[in-house]
Design an enzyme around this catalytic site. Structure first.
Site, PDB file in Angstrom:
ATOM      1  N   GLY A  46       0.841  -1.195   0.000  1.00  0.00           N
ATOM      2  CA  GLY A  46       0.000   0.000   0.000  1.00  0.00           C
ATOM      3  C   GLY A  46       0.870   1.236   0.000  1.00  0.00           C
ATOM      4  N   GLN A  51       2.863   9.977   1.311  1.00  0.00           N
ATOM      5  CA  GLN A  51       4.173   9.315   1.315  1.00  0.00           C
ATOM      6  C   GLN A  51       5.019   9.681   0.103  1.00  0.00           C
ATOM      7  OE1 GLN A  51       2.391   5.187   2.243  1.00  0.00           O
ATOM      8  NE2 GLN A  51       4.372   5.196   3.287  1.00  0.00           N
ATOM      9  N   CYS A  99       6.329   0.001   7.222  1.00  0.00           N
ATOM     10  CA  CYS A  99       5.874   1.195   6.513  1.00  0.00           C
ATOM     11  C   CYS A  99       7.003   1.717   5.631  1.00  0.00           C
ATOM     12  CB  CYS A  99       5.463   2.270   7.519  1.00  0.00           C
ATOM     13  SG  CYS A  99       4.924   3.805   6.737  1.00  0.00           S
ATOM     14  N   LEU A 100       6.677   2.051   4.394  1.00  0.00           N
ATOM     15  CA  LEU A 100       7.695   2.534   3.453  1.00  0.00           C
ATOM     16  C   LEU A 100       8.254   3.890   3.875  1.00  0.00           C
ATOM     17  CD1 LEU A 100       6.002   1.495   0.085  1.00  0.00           C
ATOM     18  CD2 LEU A 100       7.842   0.311   1.297  1.00  0.00           C
ATOM     19  N   HIS A 141      -3.875   0.988   7.923  1.00  0.00           N
ATOM     20  CA  HIS A 141      -2.555   1.607   7.858  1.00  0.00           C
ATOM     21  C   HIS A 141      -2.562   2.785   6.876  1.00  0.00           C
ATOM     22  CE1 HIS A 141       2.011   1.257   7.819  1.00  0.00           C
ATOM     23  NE2 HIS A 141       1.758   2.069   6.800  1.00  0.00           N
ATOM     24  N   GLU A 142      -3.103   2.557   5.674  1.00  0.00           N
ATOM     25  CA  GLU A 142      -3.085   3.609   4.645  1.00  0.00           C
ATOM     26  C   GLU A 142      -4.033   4.749   5.007  1.00  0.00           C
ATOM     27  OE1 GLU A 142      -0.689   3.476   2.726  1.00  0.00           O
ATOM     28  OE2 GLU A 142      -0.218   1.372   3.081  1.00  0.00           O
ATOM     29  N   HIS A 145      -2.493   7.194   7.277  1.00  0.00           N
ATOM     30  CA  HIS A 145      -1.582   8.142   6.618  1.00  0.00           C
ATOM     31  C   HIS A 145      -2.323   9.420   6.222  1.00  0.00           C
ATOM     32  CE1 HIS A 145       2.332   6.302   6.274  1.00  0.00           C
ATOM     33  NE2 HIS A 145       1.858   5.179   5.777  1.00  0.00           N
TER      34      HIS A 145
HETATM   35 ZN    ZN Z   1       2.918   3.438   5.806  1.00  0.00          ZN
END
Ligand code: ZN
Length: 188
Positions: A46, A51, A99-100, A141-142, A145
């Protein structure tokens, strides 16, 4: 189309609520294509627009579930309903999240086992997904953000302390840090 730089924890864009998408134009289509490309290159399941430094309410997701069903799409201006998060402690195997924007690290976190996502796609067509398990986790999670919350902000005290040390050690927690999938290797 291009892989975009992924912003690292500490930049204000990751810690502020994003704005609703108003313009469904070519710029939005390019953004979504780039987000798919960036998510796949990372690789990740995701990716939310903040991000890649864009403070808008949308995220892409790509996940193959245990029944080999492929979930892949973009959720624009999403709403999310979740059942209560179970009581207890996160499991160090089952509940581990990453998480990226906090690359190369993973911590356990309890999430709600089911979620209902309502959003529109690029053609402004509404859709709804009843998600369970890992897909429900991805959506939570997304969606977080878009409200300026990272999963590390939600960790239990024990793991939060470790994350604070990691942030310091890696020199994160400040603006303007990013990495580019396929260019920077953050595992080292
Ligand atoms: Zn993340």
């Amino acid at each position: 189309m291009a892989v975009r730089a992924i912003v690292i924890s500490g930049d204000p864009v990751l810690h502020s609520p994003a704005a609703s998408v108003e313009e469904f134009d070519d710029d939005l289509r390019v953004l979504v294509q780039d987000m798919y490309e960036t998510m796949d290159a990372a690789p990740g399941v995701g990716l939310a627009a903040p991000q890649v430094g864009v403070p808008l309410r949308l995220f892409t997701y790509s996940y193959l579930d245990d029944d080999d069903r492929s979930w892949r799409g973009v959720a624009i201006n999403p709403e999310l309903w979740i059942t209560p998060v179970p009581a207890g402690e996160a499991d160090e195997d089952e509940d581990v999240e990453g998480c990226l924007s906090y690359p190369g690290e993973r911590f356990p976190l309890l999430r709600s086992p089911s979620a209902i996502l309502r959003a529109v796609d690029l053609d402004q067509k509404p859709f709804e997904i009843h998600a369970e398990g890992w897909l429900a986790r991805i959506f939570q999670h997304e969606y977080d953000h878009l409200d300026g919350t990272l999963y590390v902000d939600r960790l239990e005290h024990f793991y939060a302390k470790i994350a604070t040390k990691v942030t310091r050690k890696r020199g994160w927690g400040v603006p303007d840090l990013s990495w580019v999938p396929g260019v920077d290797n953050l595992e080292d």
